[in-house]
Design an enzyme around this catalytic site. Sequence first.
Site, PDB file in Angstrom:
ATOM      1  CG  ASN A  10      -1.785   1.185   1.203  1.00 22.26           C
ATOM      2  OD1 ASN A  10      -1.892   1.921   0.445  1.00 22.26           O
ATOM      3  ND2 ASN A  10      -2.467   1.514   2.601  1.00 22.26           N
ATOM      4  CE  LYS A  12      -0.152   3.359   4.669  1.00 24.14           C
ATOM      5  NZ  LYS A  12      -0.093   3.225   6.046  1.00 24.14           N
ATOM      6  CG  HIS A  94      -5.740   1.936   4.961  1.00 21.42           C
ATOM      7  ND1 HIS A  94      -5.319   2.818   5.926  1.00 21.42           N
ATOM      8  CD2 HIS A  94      -4.717   1.084   4.944  1.00 21.42           C
ATOM      9  CE1 HIS A  94      -4.142   2.713   6.236  1.00 21.42           C
ATOM     10  NE2 HIS A  94      -3.729   1.548   5.836  1.00 21.42           N
ATOM     11  CD  GLU A  96      -2.875   5.646   6.682  1.00 25.55           C
ATOM     12  OE1 GLU A  96      -2.835   5.607   5.354  1.00 25.55           O
ATOM     13  OE2 GLU A  96      -2.026   4.987   7.408  1.00 25.55           O
ATOM     14  CD  GLU A 166      -3.667  -2.430   7.200  1.00 26.11           C
ATOM     15  OE1 GLU A 166      -2.462  -2.597   6.785  1.00 26.11           O
ATOM     16  OE2 GLU A 166      -4.145  -1.302   6.853  1.00 26.11           O
ATOM     17  N   GLY A 172       2.505   2.234  10.519  1.00 22.53           N
ATOM     18  CA  GLY A 172       3.541   3.261  10.676  1.00 22.53           C
ATOM     19  C   GLY A 172       4.240   3.538  12.011  1.00 22.53           C
ATOM     20  CB  SER A 212       5.194  -1.757  11.993  1.00 14.23           C
ATOM     21  OG  SER A 212       4.765  -0.741  12.217  1.00 14.23           O
TER      22      SER A 212
HETATM   23  P1  PGA Z   1       2.962   0.319   7.606  1.00 10.67           P
HETATM   24  O1  PGA Z   1       1.454   0.363   6.976  1.00 10.67           O
HETATM   25  O2  PGA Z   1       3.371  -1.162   7.141  1.00 10.67           O
HETATM   26  O3  PGA Z   1       3.704   1.521   7.277  1.00 10.67           O
HETATM   27  O4  PGA Z   1       2.759   0.111   9.063  1.00 10.67           O
HETATM   28  C1  PGA Z   1       0.557  -0.713   6.978  1.00 10.67           C
HETATM   29  C2  PGA Z   1      -0.793   0.018   6.341  1.00 10.67           C
HETATM   30  O5  PGA Z   1      -1.242   0.938   6.279  1.00 10.67           O
HETATM   31  O6  PGA Z   1      -1.433  -0.755   5.349  1.00 10.67           O
END
Ligand code: PGA
Length: 251
Positions: A10, A12, A94, A96, A166, A172, A212
Amino acid sequence: MSRKKIVAGNWKMNMTQDQSVDLISELNQITSNDVEIKIAPSFTNLSKAILILENSEIEVIAQNVHFEERGAFTGEISVEMLKSIGVSNIIIGHSERRKYFNETDIILSKKVKVAIDNSMKIIFCVGEELSEREKGNHFELIKSQIINGLFELSTDKIKSIIVAYEPVWAIGTGKTAENHQIQQMHEFIRKLFKDNYGNDISNKLRILYGGSVKPNNAKEIFSLADVDGGLIGGASLNFSDFKAIVQAAHG
Ligand code: PGA
């Protein structure tokens, strides 16, 4: 029951067109064999990604979609537009999108419906905030996200769903969930599917972990019984990290 693993990147809101082309050209050399590889570039980079990956097994995913088929929704992208450039996979829900763009369960279920009605494959994301886990509400919350977002789908249509668990506090942050927390939640999600759709659907359901995932923890996470791969954010922007994570999924 052996389920083919998925590693999905992803991206983003990262990567200019040139950067995206460079990374996709590198990714194009990865041979996937028994792992499904997917990448989710931004909307502006989707067409190029589709073109470059035309003869590749790597699938291109959109990060979002609008829930109406068309019309006066300035700035939005429809399923039809995505289909017209060859995209057939979408990430929906997601954290976000839920958090920064106020996407509620009702909005997300509409997105799921329009995507499924147009034969799209969906990675549907669920996850709890740390405060919910600390209150002990995480199972109830994930259950409601899944029921409200997905469980209006018929048995036939639910087959196009991949779930990504997640935990928001692990995205992140460099802080991965503990293995037992991951396995416990994935098992819980599979059981929800079993109770609602039966054994066959739940045994075949792929549940990805996200939050992560890095080259140094991917193998351990992917070896958990109910983990069928990962949704990778930060580490998917770096070719060697993403490649190493794909390799970790090879078992
Ligand atoms: P990350 O993000 O691997 O940077 O923690 C995962 C995601 O948001 O799908």
